[in-house]
Design an enzyme around this catalytic site. Structure first.
Site, PDB file in Angstrom:
ATOM      1  CG  ASP A 148      29.988  40.853  83.632  1.00  0.00           C
ATOM      2  OD1 ASP A 148      30.854  40.186  84.210  1.00  0.00           O
ATOM      3  OD2 ASP A 148      28.881  41.113  84.127  1.00  0.00           O
ATOM      4  CG  ASP A 181      31.067  36.077  86.967  1.00  0.00           C
ATOM      5  OD1 ASP A 181      30.054  36.626  87.418  1.00  0.00           O
ATOM      6  OD2 ASP A 181      31.202  34.832  86.889  1.00  0.00           O
ATOM      7  CD  GLU A 205      29.783  38.017  91.128  1.00  0.00           C
ATOM      8  OE1 GLU A 205      28.604  37.818  91.415  1.00  0.00           O
ATOM      9  OE2 GLU A 205      30.381  37.415  90.202  1.00  0.00           O
ATOM     10  CG  HIS A 252      23.206  40.023  86.913  1.00  0.00           C
ATOM     11  ND1 HIS A 252      24.199  40.784  87.497  1.00  0.00           N
ATOM     12  CD2 HIS A 252      23.771  38.802  86.676  1.00  0.00           C
ATOM     13  CE1 HIS A 252      25.300  40.064  87.606  1.00  0.00           C
ATOM     14  NE2 HIS A 252      25.066  38.855  87.126  1.00  0.00           N
ATOM     15  CG  ASP A 253      23.662  37.006  89.893  1.00  0.00           C
ATOM     16  OD1 ASP A 253      23.019  36.474  88.978  1.00  0.00           O
ATOM     17  OD2 ASP A 253      24.906  37.048  89.920  1.00  0.00           O
TER      18      ASP A 253
END
Length: 564
Positions: free
Chosen positions: A99, A201, A256, A330-331
């Protein structure tokens, strides 16, 4: 010879390291914990492990506030631990996707520390600074995605700096060529260590409208995001990185995409454009947002969920793009609790979501715990939460007039912490995650929901995922089959087909706690199904119906057939 797009037949497993496995009793997961569990992931059939940030960070946003891109945070271990992880992955013919957060850095990063010392600092232009508005105050009305203004005032230099996320996450200035060179170098650093992929990200936010206009709300949502989403130079910037790092090293990349469009994601992921391998979009995970607002609750819109999944399946296929398939990360709250029944029909529901997702075109992502049916945890009070966004919004919701209990209920449903509680390995203390005090609570149901209880159970959720992951490697139709929706807006059922020249694959799922019937449309049935031989590939019920034009589906039943 390895296929150039081998990852289109693979499955990615997402590891949130803080909550995966702790090996030293600190209460926080670590790199050694991931290495310890590689055999588990290999047995599941995983080819690509996505490791979320383990860089040096003050952890204001759980590692997405990076203070040093090329050092491992001691909380997670050492660079030697990382090198050992890479070695063990290689032994198992698995690869690592790392990431990378380069829209912003922590304000603790040395670049920012230097930048704020003086307007004349050579690092000043690494970030986005603006004078106060003519009448004083913030330069414009852009809002942070975590609540409040997107601008932070620096008293020493009497200017504001941009923070689209937390106030300690300063946006990098990609207009500065030196910033882009720094990003290329840090990516090369990890590629040289053997990293084979990067999850980028919020990568579509790196190019801003340089006039920084006020948002008058004439185009929803009125918080400024249209001036920095898929900005004017974003494709140029991404191609520049591709040409220097991703392309030459044959790396897998997933972007993302925040508040993006189908057309943009086609452009980002079409291989002819030399940008990204695939993209995440989040439209299908906003179908329970009242008026598009995350912090306003409503039952999810099933028809809209199906419509969006279908639109992106057809659009990406026709445009030559590639989807990253996911319902959890995770969000997000756990999809099991969000879209189905996480109690009475928990096992059936978890398998239904898996079958529905893994039959689609794209590369599936499994978020840790999803493969054993982990639901949202039970939250008793606000003190149990750790997420900075959740705590901010709990305060803001009350400032907006919500009663404390109402605000807490919203946080329970929406908090990112729903997906961040520790992985539930077994029935020992703290679910086998740690011998210390966990950094965040362990869900009390771990004694019945854990890995150990599912490994040897042939009918477990884990083994259902294992079958689906194996099917993707085996069946070409899951890679190249054209998508056709078949359910015609059925209020409980989602049914679609995948079609290529040789075969037809059908996925049929009942998203309700009622027994329902479903009929495949005459036109499709008569054209594709007569005198064909069908085989049930996977199901989540003991009673397995023959594929027929009309089928009765028990609560949360889900099936996948192939017809040759």
């Amino acid at each position: 010879m390895i296929e150039p797009d081998w990852w289109k037949k693979s499955t990615v497993y997402q590891v949130y390291p803080k909550s995966f496995k702790d090996t030293n009793g600190s209460g926080t997961g670590d790199i050694k914990g991931l290495t310890m569990k590689l055999d588990y992931l290999h047995d599941l059939g995983i080819d690509i492990v996505w490791l979320q940030p383990v860089y040096v960070s003050p952890q204001n946003d759980n590692g997405y506030d990076v203070a040093d891109y090329c050092r491992i945070d001691p909380e997670f271990g050492t660079m030697e631990d990382f090198d050992e992880l890479m070695l063990e992955l290689h032994k198992r013919e698995m690869v690592l996707m790392l990431d990378i957060v380069v829209n912003h850095s922590s304000t603790e990063h040395e670049w920012f520390k230097q930048a704020r010392q003086s307007k004349d600092s050579p690092y000043r232009d690494y970030y986005i600074w603006k004078d106060p508005a003519p009448g004083g105050g913030v330069p414009n009305n852009w809002q942070s995605k975590f609540g409040g203004s997107a601008w932070q005032y620096d008293e020493e230099t009497e200017q504001y700096f941009l923070t689209l996320f937390d106030k300690t996450q300063a946006d990098l200035n990609w207009e500065n060529e030196l910033v882009r060179k720094e990003v290329v170098e840090l990516l090369k650093f990890w590629a040289e260590k053997g990293v084979k992929g990067f999850r980028m990200d919020v990568i579509n936010l790196i190019s801003k409208d340089l006039s920084f206009p006020e948002d008058d709300g004439s185009i929803a949502p009125g918080d400024g995001r249209r001036f920095y989403t898929d900005g004017p130079r974003v494709h140029e910037f991404i191609r520049e990185v591709y040409d220097q790092v991703w392309g030459p090293n044959h790396l897998i990349t997933v972007g993302e995409m925040s508040s993006t469009t189908l057309a943009q994601c086609i452009r980002y992921s079409n291989p002819e454009n030399n940008e990204l391998s695939m993209t995440f979009n989040f439209h299908h995970l906003k179908v329970d947002y009242l008026n598009g607002q995350k912090w306003e609750l409503m039952p999810y819109d099933f028809e809209e969920l199906k419509r969006l999944l279908s639109e992106w399946q057809v659009g990406m296929n026709e445009g030559g793009g590639w989807n990253a398939l996911f319902l959890n990360n995770h969000d997000q709250p756990r999809a099991l609790s969000r879209f189905t029944d996480d109690r009475k029909y928990r096992t059936e529901s978890a398998k239904l979501l898996a079958t529905t997702l893994h039959g689609l075109q794209g590369t599936p992502y499994v978020y840790q715990g999803e493969e054993i049916g982990m639901p949202n945890p039970v939250w008793n009070n606000i003190d149990e939460f750790r997420d900075i966004e959740s705590k901010n919004m709990y305060r803001i919701l009350q400032e907006q007039g919500k009663e404390p209990d109402e605000a807490l209920n919203i946080i329970r449903e929406r908090s990112r912490d729903n997906s961040r509680t520790p992985m539930q390995w077994d029935t020992t203390i703290n679910a086998g995650f740690t011998t210390g005090t966990p950094w965040i609570k362990v869900d009390e149901r771990y004694r019945t929901i854990n890995v150990h209880s599912q490994l040897e159970d042939a009918d477990s959720i884990y083994n259902h995922y294992k079958k689906l992951i194996a099917l993707r490697k085996e069946l070409v139709i899951l890679k190249d089959g054209m998508y056709v929706r078949l359910d015609e807006s059925h209020p409980q059922v989602y049914t679609y087909a995948r079609i290529n020249e040789q075969e037809t694959l059908i996925v049929m799922s009942n998203f309700s706690d009622q027994e329902v019937s479903f009929s495949i449309p005459d036109e499709f049935w008569n054209e594709r199904m007569n005198e064909q031989v069908s085989e049930l590939l996977i199901s989540n019920t003991l009673h397995v119906p023959e594929l027929a034009q009309s089928t009765s589906l028990s609560p949360y039943a889900s099936y996948m057939w192939i017809i040759k």
